[in-house]
Design an enzyme around this catalytic site. Structure first.
Site, PDB file in Angstrom:
ATOM      1  N   ASP A 225     -21.882  -8.167  -7.158  1.00  0.00           N
ATOM      2  CA  ASP A 225     -23.216  -7.564  -7.155  1.00  0.00           C
ATOM      3  C   ASP A 225     -23.747  -7.334  -8.560  1.00  0.00           C
ATOM      4  O   ASP A 225     -24.952  -7.156  -8.743  1.00  0.00           O
ATOM      5  CB  ASP A 225     -23.178  -6.233  -6.389  1.00  0.00           C
ATOM      6  CG  ASP A 225     -24.553  -5.630  -6.201  1.00  0.00           C
ATOM      7  OD1 ASP A 225     -25.433  -6.329  -5.675  1.00  0.00           O
ATOM      8  OD2 ASP A 225     -24.754  -4.460  -6.585  1.00  0.00           O
TER       9      ASP A 225
ATOM     10  N   SER B 223     -31.841  -4.350  -5.682  1.00  0.00           N
ATOM     11  CA  SER B 223     -31.313  -5.281  -4.679  1.00  0.00           C
ATOM     12  C   SER B 223     -31.790  -4.898  -3.288  1.00  0.00           C
ATOM     13  O   SER B 223     -31.724  -3.734  -2.894  1.00  0.00           O
ATOM     14  CB  SER B 223     -29.787  -5.280  -4.701  1.00  0.00           C
ATOM     15  OG  SER B 223     -29.298  -5.548  -5.994  1.00  0.00           O
TER      16      SER B 223
ATOM     17  N   GLN C 238     -28.732 -13.252  -3.291  1.00  0.00           N
ATOM     18  CA  GLN C 238     -29.308 -11.909  -3.274  1.00  0.00           C
ATOM     19  C   GLN C 238     -30.813 -11.996  -3.507  1.00  0.00           C
ATOM     20  O   GLN C 238     -31.280 -12.788  -4.320  1.00  0.00           O
ATOM     21  CB  GLN C 238     -28.691 -11.047  -4.367  1.00  0.00           C
ATOM     22  CG  GLN C 238     -29.120  -9.591  -4.354  1.00  0.00           C
ATOM     23  CD  GLN C 238     -28.333  -8.768  -5.356  1.00  0.00           C
ATOM     24  OE1 GLN C 238     -28.714  -8.675  -6.507  1.00  0.00           O
ATOM     25  NE2 GLN C 238     -27.228  -8.164  -4.900  1.00  0.00           N
TER      26      GLN C 238
END
Length: 301
Positions: free
Chosen positions: A218, A242, A292
């Site tokens: 991430d 995100s 993402q």
């Protein structure tokens, strides 16, 4: 592919913000219910998304016997607070001879802040290929840590960069040519960086290594979408956050070893930017794929 040389030569580990034992601190509180630590405070001021990914995946694993994860798709629903523990509820959607599927929801104070759909699969004989090549980059020992770059170029950098990246981070990270996007606005929405978690040497379970890789995946993924448009980090003028995260595990790996995350953004529009990533080990094996979408906003000052 690893190039022959680079300007830096140092492989000493740097401290990170999150201890491995704390990332993996997920304990059962009831049938298919678990709790985890929310982690250290960071420059964003909320729970790091990678912690939610790692702990939700681990909570799902605790309800699946032996099977490794093959993929997950997750959504960040609301910001989490670092002064509250995280509660995880697991829903068992499928259990078959070779597959298991789980939905894991993270809550704080009774409010859902995150949800994940995860699939687990028993490895089996099948077809094998890799149609993805690692970019040509210097080896990690020849690439400076981001903190070193920030210290050496502080006079040229915007304050948001020195504020966000001068201290310990979630992972050890060595970006390839960070001056290309911290000191300029290139047209290509892409960047690569080496990363590792030195503390993972104590983790023997390969499934826990998957959780740690989810944690690391991430960090710095979605920011590639901002590179052609704005300084790719949160500041008083720019917000990037995100919205979701997907990951596919292709081959096992150990997170104390250096891996390269090559990220690129094929599209941005309507306030959202999509980034896809490929994680390689230093031998060029494709370990995992990531994706993402981020919300990107210029803030009024």
């Amino acid at each position: 592919m690893i190039a022959a040389d680079g300007p830096f030569h140092d492989d000493r580990p740097l401290p990170t913000r999150d201890a491995i034992s704390d990332i993996l601190d997920v304990t059962q509180t009831g049938p298919d219910r678990f709790t985890g630590s929310a982690g250290a405070h960071n420059h964003i001021g909320s729970v790091f998304g990678g912690r939610l990914l790692a702990q939700a995946l681990l909570a799902g694993m605790k309800t699946v016997e032996a099977l490794p994860a093959s993929s997950f798709h997750a959504y960040f629903l609301a910001a989490g607070r670092t002064d509250r523990r995280l509660d995880y509820q697991v829903a068992r959607l499928r259990d078959s001879r070779r597959f298991a599927n789980r939905q894991i929801t993270a809550c704080q104070d009774g409010r859902a802040i995150f949800t994940m759909m995860a699939e687990f699969h028993a490895p089996e004989e099948g077809f094998v290929h890799q149609n993805a090549a690692m970019p040509v980059v210097p080896p990690p020992e020849r690439v400076a840590p981001i903190q070193h770059f920030v210290r050496e170029r502080a006079a040229e950098l915007e304050q948001a960069v020195t504020h966000n990246f001068a201290a310990a981070l979630a992972i050890e990270m060595r970006p390839i040519a960070p001056e290309d996007y911290f000191l300029a606005r290139p047209t290509e929405a892409a960047r690569s960086f080496w990363f590792r978690q030195s503390g993972a040497t104590t983790v023997e379970d390969s499934r826990l290594q998957q959780c740690l890789l989810a944690f690391a995946s991430d960090y710095w993924l979605g920011g590639a979408a901002a590179i052609p448009h704005f300084l790719p980090t949160n500041s008083g003028e720019f917000l990037i956050t995100s919205m979701d995260h997907a990951m596919w595990f292709h081959r096992p790996a150990r997170c104390e070893a250096w891996m390269l995350h090559h990220t690129s953004s094929p599209s941005a529009g309507d306030g959202l930017g999509l980034t896809t990533g490929r994680i390689f080990d230093r031998d060029g094996r494709l370990i995992a794929s990531t994706a993402q979408e981020c919300l990107m906003r210029r803030l009024r000052t």
